[in-house]
Structure formats: C-alpha cells, structure tokens
Design an enzyme around this catalytic site. Structure first.
Site, PDB file in Angstrom:
ATOM      1  N   TYR A 135      19.458   0.372 -10.564  1.00 37.44           N
ATOM      2  CA  TYR A 135      19.111  -1.132 -10.417  1.00 37.44           C
ATOM      3  C   TYR A 135      20.437  -1.763 -10.004  1.00 37.44           C
ATOM      4  CZ  TYR A 135      14.446  -0.988 -12.081  1.00 37.44           C
ATOM      5  OH  TYR A 135      12.995  -0.440 -12.050  1.00 37.44           O
TER       6      TYR A 135
ATOM      7  N   ASN B 255       7.893  -9.791  -6.788  1.00 34.76           N
ATOM      8  CA  ASN B 255       9.093  -9.594  -6.360  1.00 34.76           C
ATOM      9  C   ASN B 255      10.233  -9.921  -7.454  1.00 34.76           C
ATOM     10  OD1 ASN B 255       7.989  -8.841  -3.992  1.00 34.76           O
ATOM     11  ND2 ASN B 255       8.665 -10.658  -2.977  1.00 34.76           N
TER      12      ASN B 255
ATOM     13  N   ASP C 114      13.459 -10.057  -6.607  1.00 35.66           N
ATOM     14  CA  ASP C 114      14.558 -10.481  -5.828  1.00 35.66           C
ATOM     15  C   ASP C 114      14.589 -12.174  -6.256  1.00 35.66           C
ATOM     16  OD1 ASP C 114      12.684 -10.152  -3.125  1.00 35.66           O
ATOM     17  OD2 ASP C 114      13.233 -12.110  -3.768  1.00 35.66           O
TER      18      ASP C 114
ATOM     19  N   HIS D 279       6.804  -9.787 -12.694  1.00 34.26           N
ATOM     20  CA  HIS D 279       7.323  -8.593 -12.846  1.00 34.26           C
ATOM     21  C   HIS D 279       8.911  -8.840 -13.252  1.00 34.26           C
ATOM     22  CE1 HIS D 279       4.130  -6.382 -10.315  1.00 34.26           C
ATOM     23  NE2 HIS D 279       3.694  -6.571 -11.373  1.00 34.26           N
TER      24      HIS D 279
ATOM     25  N   CYS E 186      22.825 -10.290 -30.133  1.00 40.40           N
ATOM     26  CA  CYS E 186      22.470  -9.822 -31.483  1.00 40.40           C
ATOM     27  C   CYS E 186      23.758  -8.684 -31.819  1.00 40.40           C
ATOM     28  CB  CYS E 186      21.174  -9.137 -31.477  1.00 40.40           C
ATOM     29  SG  CYS E 186      20.965  -7.735 -30.379  1.00 40.40           S
TER      30      CYS E 186
HETATM   31  N1  APR Z   1       5.470  -9.372   6.804  1.00 37.30           N
HETATM   32  C1  APR Z   1       4.534  -9.355   6.027  1.00 37.30           C
HETATM   33  N2  APR Z   1       3.958  -8.390   5.289  1.00 37.30           N
HETATM   34  C2  APR Z   1       4.642  -7.147   5.325  1.00 37.30           C
HETATM   35  C3  APR Z   1       5.864  -6.969   6.133  1.00 37.30           C
HETATM   36  C4  APR Z   1       6.316  -8.302   6.899  1.00 37.30           C
HETATM   37  N3  APR Z   1       7.383  -8.042   7.830  1.00 37.30           N
HETATM   38  N4  APR Z   1       6.331  -5.839   5.967  1.00 37.30           N
HETATM   39  C5  APR Z   1       5.514  -5.185   5.237  1.00 37.30           C
HETATM   40  N5  APR Z   1       4.509  -6.194   4.824  1.00 37.30           N
HETATM   41  C6  APR Z   1       3.395  -5.772   4.038  1.00 37.30           C
HETATM   42  C7  APR Z   1       2.728  -4.315   3.869  1.00 37.30           C
HETATM   43  O1  APR Z   1       1.833  -4.437   4.804  1.00 37.30           O
HETATM   44  C8  APR Z   1       2.264  -4.035   2.563  1.00 37.30           C
HETATM   45  O2  APR Z   1       0.981  -4.626   2.392  1.00 37.30           O
HETATM   46  O3  APR Z   1       3.862  -5.975   2.485  1.00 37.30           O
HETATM   47  C9  APR Z   1       3.205  -5.232   1.785  1.00 37.30           C
HETATM   48  C10 APR Z   1       4.083  -4.428   0.703  1.00 37.30           C
HETATM   49  O4  APR Z   1       3.312  -3.682  -0.180  1.00 37.30           O
HETATM   50  P1  APR Z   1       4.036  -2.827  -1.163  1.00 37.30           P
HETATM   51  O5  APR Z   1       5.193  -1.963  -0.712  1.00 37.30           O
HETATM   52  O6  APR Z   1       3.148  -1.961  -2.084  1.00 37.30           O
HETATM   53  O7  APR Z   1       4.680  -4.067  -2.163  1.00 37.30           O
HETATM   54  P2  APR Z   1       4.056  -4.704  -3.248  1.00 37.30           P
HETATM   55  O8  APR Z   1       2.635  -5.114  -2.887  1.00 37.30           O
HETATM   56  O9  APR Z   1       4.726  -6.094  -3.586  1.00 37.30           O
HETATM   57  O10 APR Z   1       4.111  -3.959  -4.545  1.00 37.30           O
HETATM   58  C11 APR Z   1       3.539  -4.500  -5.737  1.00 37.30           C
HETATM   59  O11 APR Z   1       4.418  -2.453  -7.033  1.00 37.30           O
HETATM   60  O12 APR Z   1       5.766  -0.860  -7.426  1.00 37.30           O
HETATM   61  C12 APR Z   1       5.316  -2.219  -8.049  1.00 37.30           C
HETATM   62  O13 APR Z   1       6.581  -3.639  -9.051  1.00 37.30           O
HETATM   63  C13 APR Z   1       6.317  -3.130  -7.638  1.00 37.30           C
HETATM   64  O14 APR Z   1       6.095  -5.623  -7.390  1.00 37.30           O
HETATM   65  C14 APR Z   1       5.795  -4.337  -6.738  1.00 37.30           C
HETATM   66  C15 APR Z   1       4.276  -3.857  -6.943  1.00 37.30           C
END
Ligand code: APR
Length: 237
Positions: A52, A91, A93, A108, A138
């Site tokens: 992290y 996210n 971030d 999250h 604590c």
């Molecule tokens: N613009 C728009 N969409 C994008 C881009 C971009 N430049 N690049 C990637 N993507 C899309 C991908 O097509 C995909 O559908 O973003 C999505 C990312 O998917 P994941 O990597 O699965 O991320 P996310 O959906 O946020 O994951 C959900 O999973 O592991 C857990 O806690 C983690 O919050 C996260 C959750």
C-alpha cells in the site's frame, strides 16, 4: 435532476494509475488474496504495508484528469439547476477530491487514510503510521492498517448509497468492469426502480447489457461529452 455516478479504476487510468483487471492491471501483477484481505494483513503485515505504500506513492505522483474535472462541472451544474450529484467511487485514490469534488462517497475506503484495527479510529495516513507505531487514539501498537475495504469485508456507506440510488433520476457508471459486487449490482437496482441507466467506459463492461445507453471511449474524452449531454438534459441552469 438528481444523478448517481459510480466510478471505477477506468476514470483514473489516464492519470497513470493502473486498473485492476485490464492487461497489466494490478490484480494481474499481484495476488489480491496475499495483499488485500484481513487474513493477509494478519499473516504478513509488513508485506501488505509495503504494497500500500507503493500504491500511495503512485497516487501522489498522479494528477486528476479531464474526466475527474468534468464530474466537478457536473456537481456544480446540477446544483445550479436545483439538482444533486451523488458521486460514489470504488476507487481508493483521492483524485476526485484533488479535482475539486466536494462530496465523494468512497465505498472501498481511502488509500490516503489509516485505520486502527483495535479502536477503528481513521486518520490521514502519515509515514510514521507504520507497523510499530501506537494508535494516537487508543495507544495500541502494531494495529494501524490502510483504511481501505479488503476482499471479504463489507463496503462502507451502503445505506446512504442505496438511498441516493433510489432517489436518482439517472444512474451513470464510469470506468468500471462490473466485476465486483455490490457496486456491480447498482445498475440492476436502478433498472428495477425504473431509473434510466448509462455506461461510460473504454469498452463494454461485464454488465453492459443491463444499461439503457452507453458512450464508449477513453474517459478523458467520453466523460466530458457525457457531462455536457447530462447538463443539456437537466435543462438551462
Ligand atoms: N477510460 C475509460 N474506461 C477505462 C479506461 C479509460 N482510459 N481504461 C480502462 N477502462 C475501463 C476498463 O474497460 C474496465 O471496464 O475501466 C474498467 C476497469 O475495470 P477494473 O480494472 O475491474 O476496475 P474496477 O471496475 O474499478 O474494479 C472494481 O475491484 O478489486 C476491486 O476494489 C477493487 O474497486 C475495485 C473493484
């Protein structure tokens, strides 16, 4: 007009922060079961802290992009029309906040915060909050963890999220694969309530078939365009 926006890692991709499941994504390079579960933290706290710290370093190097900025414009544009944006992000971030978003619901958790495993107190992350330090609230040592939701843990703010979703006039998912619940189930809940749904993503997600409408392309282009459309639909400010 009340709009519920759910964002995922795709909105931060063009800021240089990787996504999770795309080629080269975080969970393609690291095993989440070894780094993002309470059991992993109990077993290897140093390794989890190091992972992290690496992610925090990446977020500090990143800047919000035009998609984050467009959602700030949506927030103020809807407010000017007597409406509301409920911005829910998966996210961890802080790019939405650094872009100027005033109200962000982190279901999250937040990478830039630490939480004590003994008393639950959450505070901004500070370098000294490593393994050995005592919780300032604590006094317990060795229990500070990243204030994020790990696999197997309940996401935060689910009640407020459900309330906002049921009160929305439009549900928009941005940059998420629809792979992880409960966030992936929000579109079905919106549909069930007769709320229009729109996906804004690089490519169709796993739940693309559940959306009434979609705009595909990189977030830095597709999100500003989608915000322009929504503000037109919301009427003159
Ligand atoms: N613009 C728009 N969409 C994008 C881009 C971009 N430049 N690049 C990637 N993507 C899309 C991908 O097509 C995909 O559908 O973003 C999505 C990312 O998917 P994941 O990597 O699965 O991320 P996310 O959906 O946020 O994951 C959900 O999973 O592991 C857990 O806690 C983690 O919050 C996260 C959750």
């Amino acid at each position: 007009m009340n709009v519920f926006v759910l964002t995922g890692a795709g909105i931060s991709a063009e800021s240089g922060l990787g996504t999770f499941r795309d080629p080269g994504g975080l969970w393609r390079r690291f095993d989440p079961m070894r780094l993002a579960t309470p059991e992993a933290f109990a077993r290897e706290p140093e390794e989890v802290h190091a992972f992290y710290n690496l992610r925090r370093h990446g977020v500090r190097q990143a800047e919000p992009n035009a998609a984050h900025a467009a959602l700030v414009r949506l927030e103020s544009g809807l407010a000017a029309r007597g409406g509301r944006l409920f911005l829910c992000t998966q996210n961890v971030d802080d790019l939405h906040e650094r872009a100027g978003a005033r109200a962000v619901t982190h279901m999250h958790g937040e990478l830039m915060r630490a939480r004590c495993t003994a008393c639950g107190e959450s505070r901004p992350w500070a370098e000294e909050l490593g393994l050995g330090t005592a919780c300032p609230a604590c006094g317990r040592r060795g229990g500070m963890r990243p204030d994020v939701v790990w696999f197997g843990e309940m996401p935060f703010h689910l009640e407020a999220i459900a309330e906002a979703l049921d009160a929305a006039d439009l549900f928009v998912a941005i940059g998420t694969s629809g792979a992880v619940y409960p966030a992936a189930g929000f579109v079905a809940r919106a549909r069930g309530a007769g709320i229009p749904t729109r996906e804004v993503n690089l490519a169709p997600s796993d739940t693309a078939g559940l959306f009434d409408d979609a705009r595909y392309g990189p977030a830095t282009r597709a999100v500003p365009e989608a915000v322009d459309e929504i503000l037109r639909e919301a009427g003159a400010g």
